[in-house]
Design a protein around this motif. Structure first.
Motif, short mmCIF file in Angstrom:
data_model
loop_
_atom_site.label_atom_id
_atom_site.label_comp_id
_atom_site.label_asym_id
_atom_site.label_seq_id
_atom_site.Cartn_x
_atom_site.Cartn_y
_atom_site.Cartn_z
N LEU A 197 0.81 -1.22 0.00
CA LEU A 197 0.00 0.00 0.00
C LEU A 197 0.84 1.27 0.00
O LEU A 197 1.95 1.30 0.54
N ARG A 198 0.26 2.31 -0.61
CA ARG A 198 0.87 3.64 -0.52
C ARG A 198 0.83 4.12 0.94
O ARG A 198 -0.11 3.79 1.67
N LYS A 199 1.78 4.94 1.31
CA LYS A 199 1.78 5.53 2.64
C LYS A 199 1.17 6.93 2.58
O LYS A 199 1.29 7.63 1.58
N GLY A 200 0.53 7.32 3.68
CA GLY A 200 0.01 8.68 3.77
C GLY A 200 -1.33 8.91 3.09
O GLY A 200 -1.77 10.05 3.00
N VAL A 201 -1.97 7.85 2.62
CA VAL A 201 -3.29 8.00 1.98
C VAL A 201 -4.34 8.23 3.07
O VAL A 201 -4.41 7.45 4.04
N ARG A 202 -5.16 9.26 2.90
CA ARG A 202 -6.18 9.58 3.90
C ARG A 202 -7.58 9.30 3.39
O ARG A 202 -7.89 9.50 2.22
N PHE A 203 -8.42 8.82 4.31
CA PHE A 203 -9.85 8.71 4.05
C PHE A 203 -10.51 10.08 4.23
O PHE A 203 -9.90 11.00 4.78
N HIS A 204 -11.75 10.18 3.80
CA HIS A 204 -12.46 11.44 3.90
C HIS A 204 -12.70 11.88 5.34
O HIS A 204 -12.92 13.06 5.60
N HIS A 205 -12.67 10.94 6.28
CA HIS A 205 -12.84 11.32 7.70
C HIS A 205 -11.48 11.56 8.37
O HIS A 205 -11.40 11.64 9.59
N ASP A 206 -10.42 11.64 7.55
CA ASP A 206 -9.07 11.99 7.96
C ASP A 206 -8.26 10.83 8.52
O ASP A 206 -7.12 11.01 8.94
N GLY A 207 -8.84 9.62 8.53
CA GLY A 207 -8.06 8.47 8.97
C GLY A 207 -7.07 8.05 7.90
O GLY A 207 -7.26 8.28 6.71
N LEU A 208 -5.98 7.41 8.33
CA LEU A 208 -4.95 6.94 7.40
C LEU A 208 -5.25 5.52 6.93
O LEU A 208 -5.65 4.66 7.72
N LEU A 209 -5.04 5.28 5.65
CA LEU A 209 -5.23 3.95 5.08
C LEU A 209 -4.16 3.00 5.57
O LEU A 209 -2.97 3.31 5.55
N THR A 210 -4.58 1.80 6.04
CA THR A 210 -3.64 0.74 6.39
C THR A 210 -4.18 -0.60 5.87
O THR A 210 -5.31 -0.68 5.38
N ALA A 211 -3.37 -1.62 6.00
CA ALA A 211 -3.77 -2.96 5.56
C ALA A 211 -5.01 -3.44 6.31
O ALA A 211 -5.79 -4.24 5.78
N LYS A 212 -5.21 -2.93 7.54
CA LYS A 212 -6.38 -3.31 8.32
C LYS A 212 -7.67 -2.93 7.59
O LYS A 212 -8.68 -3.64 7.65
N ASP A 213 -7.66 -1.80 6.88
CA ASP A 213 -8.85 -1.36 6.15
C ASP A 213 -9.13 -2.26 4.95
O ASP A 213 -10.29 -2.53 4.63
N VAL A 214 -8.08 -2.74 4.30
CA VAL A 214 -8.25 -3.66 3.16
C VAL A 214 -8.87 -4.96 3.65
O VAL A 214 -9.82 -5.48 3.04
N LYS A 215 -8.36 -5.48 4.73
CA LYS A 215 -8.91 -6.72 5.28
C LYS A 215 -10.35 -6.52 5.72
O LYS A 215 -11.22 -7.37 5.46
N TYR A 216 -10.62 -5.39 6.37
CA TYR A 216 -11.99 -5.10 6.81
C TYR A 216 -12.95 -5.03 5.62
O TYR A 216 -14.09 -5.53 5.70
N THR A 217 -12.52 -4.43 4.52
CA THR A 217 -13.39 -4.30 3.35
C THR A 217 -13.82 -5.66 2.84
O THR A 217 -15.00 -5.87 2.53
N LEU A 218 -12.88 -6.59 2.76
CA LEU A 218 -13.22 -7.93 2.29
C LEU A 218 -14.11 -8.65 3.30
O LEU A 218 -15.11 -9.29 2.93
N GLU A 219 -13.80 -8.54 4.58
CA GLU A 219 -14.63 -9.19 5.62
C GLU A 219 -16.03 -8.62 5.64
O GLU A 219 -17.01 -9.33 5.89
N ARG A 220 -16.16 -7.32 5.36
CA ARG A 220 -17.47 -6.67 5.32
C ARG A 220 -18.33 -7.27 4.20
O ARG A 220 -19.53 -7.50 4.38
N LEU A 221 -17.72 -7.52 3.03
CA LEU A 221 -18.47 -8.13 1.94
C LEU A 221 -19.02 -9.50 2.36
O LEU A 221 -20.17 -9.85 2.02
N LEU A 222 -18.21 -10.25 3.08
CA LEU A 222 -18.65 -11.57 3.55
C LEU A 222 -19.76 -11.45 4.58
O LEU A 222 -20.77 -12.17 4.53
#
Length: 594
Positions: A197-222
């Motif tokens: 992942l790129r470093k320093g990427v921000r979400f609209h609510h100002d949180g930083l993107l991490t691998a935890k968000d990628v895993k959460y996205t897939l788990e959310r679909l399930l």
């Protein structure tokens, strides 16, 4: 408020266009019309008199009626109020006024023209730098904006502006480019895919993107049982290594996984937001307002890519403004509109022959004569693809025999014969049983339904039209034998076709019988393990099954149109034929030099 009371009284008392003629009434009648007490009626009448809108002469004595005189026509009142609302930027109230007023058709058309003029580019004079705003109208309601359940092309387009994916499919070069991941790799047998992942990427609510968000996205679909799960059935687990590395472990080799990582269902969401109606992503625009009237997107200053040149995009939903063409209109506030462009004229346009097509789906979930192959063959002749293009025109530009125009061009598509259709009905021992034909109330679909009805009557087919205000799947499955629908493929057409044929939540997946589903699944078995060329051959095999068995009838490919002003620059057509608003900008030729 007083003006709304004026509209209601003028409309009810049959004096909307003849001001100056007294009307005989009683306080009790007015009380009933205004839904308030007689005391409040008198208060309202005094207010209207103070504004010189009416004259009120109360009746004296028992049996003497009062006299009410209107000084303004309702059309004048509506138009004046409408312009006042627009001048104050109250678009919602202006749209509501068109909906609720007693305006006749001519005035409504005039107000709609003025509302359309007010759409387009605006420069906010309140800011020294100027905020560039683009306003658009949509003649339909906004569906659910959730990547887990994205269904229609417009919602998918908006999600693509709000959210980002790990990789991006580059249609011009037919390859994948970095997205939220700057690079990726797979093991020798394609069973492990790792993204960095790129470093320093921000979400609209100002949180930083991490691998935890990628895993959460897939788990959310399930967890949500998303319709996208057909492509994750061979996924064993997702592992993270630190904040910027995420790996997907698969049970079988998967050469297709980059397509999955780039699809809109895999739009990465933050793990710490939870369930929300408003999507929070990392895309070039964030959702700042969303309701049944308007969707407002504002440029995300911390976007990891190139910030949009537009500052704000307002999309107003107005069902009365249904149309088949998309209009991207431009106007300036400080100079006359005519100096920039004529509002009834567009200087250029884009034609976008979209991948995908309109089709008729056969509902095998309902008993009926449409199960008989001869009846479906008759329907194939009844819907003459060349004839509908010749007679109705519109966005229909080419007969379809596939979702892909390229495949349709290769095939010899015969003309339909009404006589042959009639003979096939006789072979099927058809005895006048009703066949229900469902379609949405879009202009072209309504035209097509009426056209098909007339042809059906000519051969003795009892076609029953079933207009739908929305495509509620339960209603369609329960009551429709046939469904007129449309599929527009993503830029990544290979993923789009597999999603169409493997997704058991879409209409094909719901309406096929078990034997048909089994045959389709067998045709696409282990398709992720194949090379690109081998996958394409399998997709064609699956499409042949659908075509040859008449499980659905391909009808026409569609040419999406957009009309534009020459002042609107940075025009790049994105997915589904919409302009990429993140790259649009306006050359304000009316600006004064200082």
């Amino acid at each position: 408020m007083e003006q709304s009371h004026y509209y209601r009284l003028a409309k009810a008392l049959n004096n909307p266009d003849n001001p100056g003629i007294p009307v005989k009434v009683t306080i009790e009648q007015l009380s009933e019309l205004l839904c308030c007490t007689p005391r409040n009626v008198k208060f309202i009448l005094r207010k209207l008199e103070d504004q010189e809108l009416i004259a009120w002469k109360p009746g004296r004595g028992r049996g003497h009626l009062s006299s009410l005189t209107f000084f303004r026509s309702t059309d004048d009142m509506v138009e004046e109020n409408f312009r006042d609302l627009l001048s104050k930027g109250k678009i919602k109230e202006a749209i509501e006024l068109i909906r609720m007023s007693a305006a006749g058709d001519l005035l409504r058309d005039r107000l709609m023209t003025e509302l359309t003029r007010h759409m387009g580019f605006r420069s906010d004079p309140a800011s020294s730098s100027g905020k560039d705003v683009l306003r658009m109208m949509r003649g339909r309601v906004l569906e659910r904006l959730d990547p887990a359940f994205v269904f229609t092309a417009f919602e998918a387009y908006i999600i693509g502006q709000v959210c980002s994916t790990l990789v991006i499919y580059n249609v011009a070069e037919d390859r994948f480019s970095p997205g939220l991941s700057h690079t990726w790799e797979h093991n020798a047998d394609y069973t492990v895919w790792t993204f960095y992942l790129r470093k320093g990427v921000r979400f609209h609510h100002d949180g930083l993107l991490t691998a935890k968000d990628v895993k959460y996205t897939l788990e959310r679909l399930l967890q949500l049982d998303s319709p996208s799960l057909w492509q994750f059935r061979e996924l064993k687990e997702v592992r993270t290594a630190g904040d910027y590395t995420v790996s997907f472990y698969l049970e079988k080799p998967n050469r297709f996984f980059l397509h999955t990582a780039a699809c809109l269902y895999m739009s990465i969401l933050p793990h710490d937001v939870g369930r929300s109606e408003i999507p929070v992503g990392t895309g070039p625009f964030r959702v700042s307002e969303m309701n049944e009237d308007v969707l407002v997107l504002t440029a995300f200053d911390n976007y990891y890519g190139i910030r949009p040149l537009l500052d704000r995009v307002e999309i107003w939903f107005f069902l009365e403004h249904a149309g088949s063409e998309r209009r991207y209109e431009v106007a300036g506030e400080e100079s006359p509109v005519q100096e920039l462009m004529s509002w009834n004229q567009y200087n250029s346009s884009i034609d976008y022959p979209a991948s995908g097509c309109r089709y008729i789906m056969i509902n095998f979930g309902r008993e009926g004569v449409h199960h008989r192959i001869e009846v479906r063959q008759a329907l194939r002749h009844l819907y003459d693809r060349e004839a509908v293009i010749r007679e109705l025109g519109g966005s229909r530009y080419k007969p379809a025999d596939s979702l892909l125009p390229e495949i349709s061009r290769e095939r010899d598509i015969p003309e339909g014969s009404l006589q042959t259709a009639k003979e096939l009905l006789m072979q099927a021992e058809y005895a006048g049983e009703p066949v229900t034909f469902a379609y949405t109330t879009k202009k072209e679909e309504m035209e097509e339904a009426e056209w098909l009805l007339a042809r059906a009557r000519s051969i003795g087919l009892n076609l029953v039209l079933m207009p739908l205000s929305n495509r509620d799947s339960r209603t369609v499955m329960a009551d429709a034998d046939l469904l007129l629908a449309e599929e527009v493929l993503e830029d990544d057409w290979e993923w789009g076709m597999l999603n169409f044929y493997k997704n058991d939540r879409n209409y094909l997946g719901q309406m096929l019988d078990p034997a048909g589903k089994k045959a389709l699944n067998q045709a696409l078995e282990n398709v992720f393990q194949l090379t690109t060329h081998e996958r394409f051959n399998r997709i064609r095999e699956a499409e042949s099954l659908v075509r040859d068995n008449l499980w659905m009838l391909y009808t026409c490919h569609l040419n999406k149109k957009a009309k534009l002003s020459d002042s609107l620059l940075g025009r790049h057509t994105g997915s589904f034929g919409f302009l990429d608003i993140s790259r649009l900008w306006v050359k304000n030729t009316g600006a004064k030099e200082t």
